[in-house]
Scaffold this active site. Structure first.
Site, PDB file in Angstrom:
ATOM      1  N   THR A 111       0.756  -2.372  -0.948  1.00 34.05           N
ATOM      2  CA  THR A 111       0.122  -1.526  -0.188  1.00 34.05           C
ATOM      3  C   THR A 111      -0.086   0.004  -0.345  1.00 34.05           C
ATOM      4  OG1 THR A 111       1.751  -1.769   1.933  1.00 34.05           O
ATOM      5  CG2 THR A 111       0.096  -3.583   1.904  1.00 34.05           C
ATOM      6  N   GLY A 112      -1.249   0.888   0.015  1.00 32.27           N
ATOM      7  CA  GLY A 112      -1.813   2.115   0.096  1.00 32.27           C
ATOM      8  C   GLY A 112      -0.942   2.882   0.933  1.00 32.27           C
ATOM      9  N   SER A 139       3.083   0.613  -5.142  1.00 35.42           N
ATOM     10  CA  SER A 139       1.270   0.666  -5.524  1.00 35.42           C
ATOM     11  C   SER A 139       1.396   2.397  -5.773  1.00 35.42           C
ATOM     12  CB  SER A 139       0.821   0.756  -3.361  1.00 35.42           C
ATOM     13  OG  SER A 139      -1.005   1.358  -3.951  1.00 35.42           O
ATOM     14  N   TYR A 162      -3.393   1.103 -10.163  1.00 35.25           N
ATOM     15  CA  TYR A 162      -5.312   1.506 -10.278  1.00 35.25           C
ATOM     16  C   TYR A 162      -5.120   2.609 -11.559  1.00 35.25           C
ATOM     17  CZ  TYR A 162      -6.007  -0.839  -5.491  1.00 35.25           C
ATOM     18  OH  TYR A 162      -6.014  -1.577  -4.708  1.00 35.25           O
ATOM     19  N   THR A 188      -4.155  -4.018 -10.720  1.00 35.37           N
ATOM     20  CA  THR A 188      -5.196  -4.385  -9.828  1.00 35.37           C
ATOM     21  C   THR A 188      -6.176  -4.451  -9.964  1.00 35.37           C
ATOM     22  OG1 THR A 188      -3.346  -4.493  -8.142  1.00 35.37           O
ATOM     23  CG2 THR A 188      -5.828  -4.687  -7.759  1.00 35.37           C
ATOM     24  N   LYS A 281      -3.963  -8.828 -11.598  1.00 31.98           N
ATOM     25  CA  LYS A 281      -3.698  -8.632  -9.570  1.00 31.98           C
ATOM     26  C   LYS A 281      -5.208  -8.616  -9.327  1.00 31.98           C
ATOM     27  CE  LYS A 281      -2.044  -7.445  -4.993  1.00 31.98           C
ATOM     28  NZ  LYS A 281      -3.563  -6.486  -4.437  1.00 31.98           N
ATOM     29  N   SER A 303      -6.623 -13.514  -5.867  1.00 32.53           N
ATOM     30  CA  SER A 303      -6.410 -12.814  -4.742  1.00 32.53           C
ATOM     31  C   SER A 303      -7.278 -11.578  -4.684  1.00 32.53           C
ATOM     32  CB  SER A 303      -5.171 -11.600  -4.607  1.00 32.53           C
ATOM     33  OG  SER A 303      -5.599 -10.975  -3.885  1.00 32.53           O
ATOM     34  N   HIS A 305      -7.697  -9.852  -1.721  1.00 31.08           N
ATOM     35  CA  HIS A 305      -7.095  -8.505  -1.344  1.00 31.08           C
ATOM     36  C   HIS A 305      -7.440  -8.244   0.253  1.00 31.08           C
ATOM     37  CE1 HIS A 305      -6.645  -3.837  -3.283  1.00 31.08           C
ATOM     38  NE2 HIS A 305      -6.417  -3.626  -1.547  1.00 31.08           N
ATOM     39  N   ASP A 336      -1.933 -13.948  -2.890  1.00 32.86           N
ATOM     40  CA  ASP A 336      -2.373 -14.196  -1.617  1.00 32.86           C
ATOM     41  C   ASP A 336      -3.647 -13.355  -0.614  1.00 32.86           C
ATOM     42  OD1 ASP A 336      -3.859 -11.347  -2.111  1.00 32.86           O
ATOM     43  OD2 ASP A 336      -2.339 -10.112  -2.886  1.00 32.86           O
ATOM     44  N   ILE A 339      -1.526 -15.309   3.937  1.00 31.99           N
ATOM     45  CA  ILE A 339      -0.355 -15.865   4.111  1.00 31.99           C
ATOM     46  C   ILE A 339       0.058 -14.501   5.924  1.00 31.99           C
ATOM     47  CG2 ILE A 339       1.566 -16.472   3.420  1.00 31.99           C
ATOM     48  CD1 ILE A 339       0.392 -17.658   2.193  1.00 31.99           C
ATOM     49  N   ARG A 340      -0.184 -16.007   6.870  1.00 29.72           N
ATOM     50  CA  ARG A 340       0.807 -16.043   7.915  1.00 29.72           C
ATOM     51  C   ARG A 340       1.876 -16.910   8.477  1.00 29.72           C
ATOM     52  NH1 ARG A 340      -1.880 -12.555   6.277  1.00 29.72           N
ATOM     53  NH2 ARG A 340      -3.736 -11.554   7.229  1.00 29.72           N
ATOM     54  N   ARG A 360      -0.532  -7.624   4.770  1.00 26.59           N
ATOM     55  CA  ARG A 360      -0.210  -7.721   6.443  1.00 26.59           C
ATOM     56  C   ARG A 360       1.033  -7.429   6.856  1.00 26.59           C
ATOM     57  NH1 ARG A 360      -5.417  -8.881   4.737  1.00 26.59           N
ATOM     58  NH2 ARG A 360      -6.937  -6.744   5.530  1.00 26.59           N
TER      59      ARG A 360
HETATM   60  C1  LIG Z   1      -3.117  -1.627   4.275  1.00 29.41           C
HETATM   61  C2  LIG Z   1      -2.997  -1.975   2.856  1.00 29.41           C
HETATM   62  C3  LIG Z   1      -3.681  -1.639   1.757  1.00 29.41           C
HETATM   63  C4  LIG Z   1      -3.394  -2.698   0.322  1.00 29.41           C
HETATM   64  N1  LIG Z   1      -3.550  -1.310  -0.106  1.00 29.41           N
HETATM   65  C5  LIG Z   1      -3.710  -1.924  -1.333  1.00 29.41           C
HETATM   66  C6  LIG Z   1      -2.506  -1.350  -2.955  1.00 29.41           C
HETATM   67  O1  LIG Z   1      -2.467   0.344  -2.610  1.00 29.41           O
HETATM   68  N2  LIG Z   1      -2.651  -2.000  -4.079  1.00 29.41           N
HETATM   69  C7  LIG Z   1      -3.312  -3.353  -4.088  1.00 29.41           C
HETATM   70  O2  LIG Z   1      -3.184  -3.816  -5.243  1.00 29.41           O
HETATM   71  N3  LIG Z   1      -3.543  -3.809  -3.232  1.00 29.41           N
HETATM   72  C8  LIG Z   1      -3.607  -3.254  -2.388  1.00 29.41           C
HETATM   73  N4  LIG Z   1      -4.151  -3.905  -0.511  1.00 29.41           N
HETATM   74  C9  LIG Z   1      -4.068  -5.235  -0.808  1.00 29.41           C
HETATM   75  C10 LIG Z   1      -2.525  -6.414  -0.967  1.00 29.41           C
HETATM   76  O3  LIG Z   1      -1.862  -5.674  -1.931  1.00 29.41           O
HETATM   77  C11 LIG Z   1      -2.948  -8.135  -0.656  1.00 29.41           C
HETATM   78  O4  LIG Z   1      -3.508  -8.497  -1.759  1.00 29.41           O
HETATM   79  C12 LIG Z   1      -3.604  -8.569   0.395  1.00 29.41           C
HETATM   80  O5  LIG Z   1      -3.285  -7.575   1.558  1.00 29.41           O
HETATM   81  C13 LIG Z   1      -3.045  -9.584   1.093  1.00 29.41           C
HETATM   82  O6  LIG Z   1      -3.659 -10.339   2.104  1.00 29.41           O
HETATM   83  P1  LIG Z   1      -2.760 -10.012   3.762  1.00 29.41           P
HETATM   84  O7  LIG Z   1      -3.215  -8.763   4.290  1.00 29.41           O
HETATM   85  O8  LIG Z   1      -3.405 -11.141   4.084  1.00 29.41           O
HETATM   86  O9  LIG Z   1      -1.095 -10.645   3.160  1.00 29.41           O
HETATM   87  C14 LIG Z   1      -3.272  -3.548   0.688  1.00 29.41           C
HETATM   88  C15 LIG Z   1      -3.802  -4.625   1.918  1.00 29.41           C
HETATM   89  C16 LIG Z   1      -3.348  -3.825   2.810  1.00 29.41           C
HETATM   90  C17 LIG Z   1      -3.322  -4.294   4.258  1.00 29.41           C
HETATM   91  C1  LIG Z   2      -9.481   1.157  -1.586  1.00 23.55           C
HETATM   92  C2  LIG Z   2      -8.197   1.434  -1.639  1.00 23.55           C
HETATM   93  C3  LIG Z   2      -6.995   2.044  -1.745  1.00 23.55           C
HETATM   94  C4  LIG Z   2      -5.778   1.063  -1.168  1.00 23.55           C
HETATM   95  C5  LIG Z   2      -6.415  -0.622  -0.542  1.00 23.55           C
HETATM   96  O1  LIG Z   2      -5.623  -1.045  -2.534  1.00 23.55           O
HETATM   97  C6  LIG Z   2      -6.004  -1.103   0.399  1.00 23.55           C
HETATM   98  O2  LIG Z   2      -6.785  -0.586   0.681  1.00 23.55           O
HETATM   99  O3  LIG Z   2      -6.281  -2.247   0.003  1.00 23.55           O
END
Ligand SMILES: Cc1cc2nc3c(=O)[nH]c(=O)nc-3n(C[C@H](O)[C@H](O)[C@H](O)COP(=O)(O)O)c2cc1C
Ligand SMILES: CCCCC(=O)C(=O)O
Length: 408
Positions: A111-112, A139, A162, A188, A281, A303, A305, A336, A339-340, A360
């Site tokens: 997560t970013g 990330s 990325y 990703t 991913k 996924s 995302h 992913d 998943i809750r 999340r």
């Molecule tokens: C706040 C946030 C930031 C994320 N940043 C990235 C990221 O930087 N790189 C990435 O591959 N996925 C990122 N994701 C996606 C997650 O890796 C993942 O695929 C996704 O959160 C899965 O769904 P869930 O939140 O319902 O578990 C991000 C998701 C969230 C919620």
């Molecule tokens: C838009 C990509 C920035 C980080 C990310 O992957 C997210 O917020 O889901």
């Protein structure tokens, strides 16, 4: 009688003396997180604990958020077929991921900007994952440096890439990941361009955060979060040299830095250069999954995302069976998005995933209470998964198969 009164008085005095500490503990973020019984309750606590634009960044998704909702709803279309009369006295969640054992089939998703939820960011998540006996994924957009996370936690670590237009920066990131013991590369592929998250647009969410009257008011309304932010402001991704850059929307920054020309040739190139396992991913189609395997991917993450990119995409659990069928045992599959609950994990494993990633659930956890909240998220899912497996009649998570479910 007197002795009894004396005893009661002594007990009351002791209770009163302990009360301030108990009250402090009860109302501390850690105490509150410990009382959350579900991921939904952790989410509600995070929502109260961090400023609205920060919560919305984590909780929100693209456009109408149809896919984000579908990610949750589609699990309801998978029904379980419990097996009767099996001995479930010892439930075993262990499995192997890329040859190494994990204590449970849950991996921390990348997560970013995690440090906006809590200044400990990815360090908190890495420590919680290590304590749970599993892997963390850091990330490209992380708020903590790759070195900080490596130093803070001895657990297994993956690096999520990325591909940036600045390929020199990509080379530098890969070298740092290798030098700091990140064992696998997670590429990703679903952020060709930034998804449009309308909550972020409405909130004026930007990187670094812009201080306005509105954001100041949010800060005042969340004093504990503000104190953490002021003490350790994690304003921009820590690994990309963005410090001191002008404030812009996240989408604008992403579209400036990320390379939209990335194709299968880049996967082939990364495969040949990265010495450890490569995980792709963001795969949602069987033909793509097949092609990833042909390009030497060791694992795939099915996924979308978390619904944050292409709204209208299928739920990832809907995409899993066809991908599992196409890949067979040629690569490991993780899933992913949505998943809750422990039962969601049972369904994903039964439909062909070896493990799930959670995004999340951990963001809510750290928003609620930093590392303690992330630990709580793992703890909730671990406990739910144990009960769900016992009731499904599968004491070993690794034994789940298609016969345990049907899809409506
Ligand atoms: C706040 C946030 C930031 C994320 N940043 C990235 C990221 O930087 N790189 C990435 O591959 N996925 C990122 N994701 C996606 C997650 O890796 C993942 O695929 C996704 O959160 C899965 O769904 P869930 O939140 O319902 O578990 C991000 C998701 C969230 C919620
Ligand atoms: C838009 C990509 C920035 C980080 C990310 O992957 C997210 O917020 O889901």
């Amino acid at each position: 009688m007197n002795a009894l009164l004396d005893l009661a008085a002594r007990q009351l005095r002791a209770d009163l003396a302990a009360a301030p500490a108990r009250t402090r503990e009860r109302f501390s973020p850690e105490g509150r997180a410990a009382r959350c019984r579900t991921i939904a309750e952790l989410r509600a606590l995070a929502k109260r604990s961090v400023p609205k634009p920060i919560f919305d960044y984590a909780d929100g998704a693209a456009w109408d958020e149809v896919t984000a909702r579908r990610n949750l709803a589609a699990f309801e279309d998978v029904t379980l077929h419990p097996k009767a009369l099996t001995d479930v006295s010892a439930v075993d969640l262990r499995t192997t991921i890329l040859g190494g054992e994990v204590a449970l089939p849950i991996i921390a998703a990348p997560t970013g900007l995690t440090g906006l939820q809590h200044p400990d960011g990815e360090v908190a998540i890495a420590r919680a994952a290590h304590r749970a006996g599993t892997i963390t994924t850091v990330s490209t957009m992380a708020s903590c440096t790759l070195e900080e996370v490596a130093e803070a936690s001895a657990g297994r670590r993956w690096f999520q890439l990325y591909v940036m237009s600045d390929r020199g920066l990509v080379d530098e990131l890969l070298a740092r990941a290798t030098d700091n013991g990140y064992e696998a590369l997670v590429l990703t592929v679903d952020v060709q361009v930034a998804g449009v998250r309308e909550r972020d647009v409405r909130n004026g969410f930007s990187v670094p955060p812009r201080i306005s009257l509105r954001t100041l008011a949010q800060g005042v309304a969340h004093p504990r979060w503000s104190a953490g932010f002021v003490a350790n402001p994690r304003m921009v991704p820590a690994n990309l040299g963005w410090e001191g850059s002008a404030s812009a929307t996240l989408a604008a920054s992403v579209n400036k830095a990320f390379d939209p020309t990335v194709t299968w040739d880049d996967l082939a190139d990364l495969r040949s250069r990265w010495k450890g396992p490569v995980i792709v991913k963001g795969v949602m189609r069987a033909d793509d999954a097949q092609r990833c395997v042909e390009h030497g991917a060791d694992a795939l993450v099915v996924s979308n995302h978390g619904g944050r990119q292409l709204d209208g995409a299928a739920a990832s659990i809907e995409a899993l069976p066809a991908i599992a069928d196409a890949v067979g045992d040629r690569a490991e599959l993780y899933l992913d998005s949505g998943i809750r609950r422990g039962t969601d994990i049972v369904k994903a494993l039964a439909l062909g995933a070896r493990a799930v990633m959670i995004g999340r659930a951990l963001m809510y956890g750290i928003g609620a209470a930093g590392e303690a909240g992330a630990r709580r998220a793992f703890g909730i899912l671990d406990a739910e998964l144990r009960v769900a497996l016992a009731l499904a009649g599968y004491p070993r998570a690794a034994d789940l198969g298609m016969d345990a479910v049907s899809v409506r």
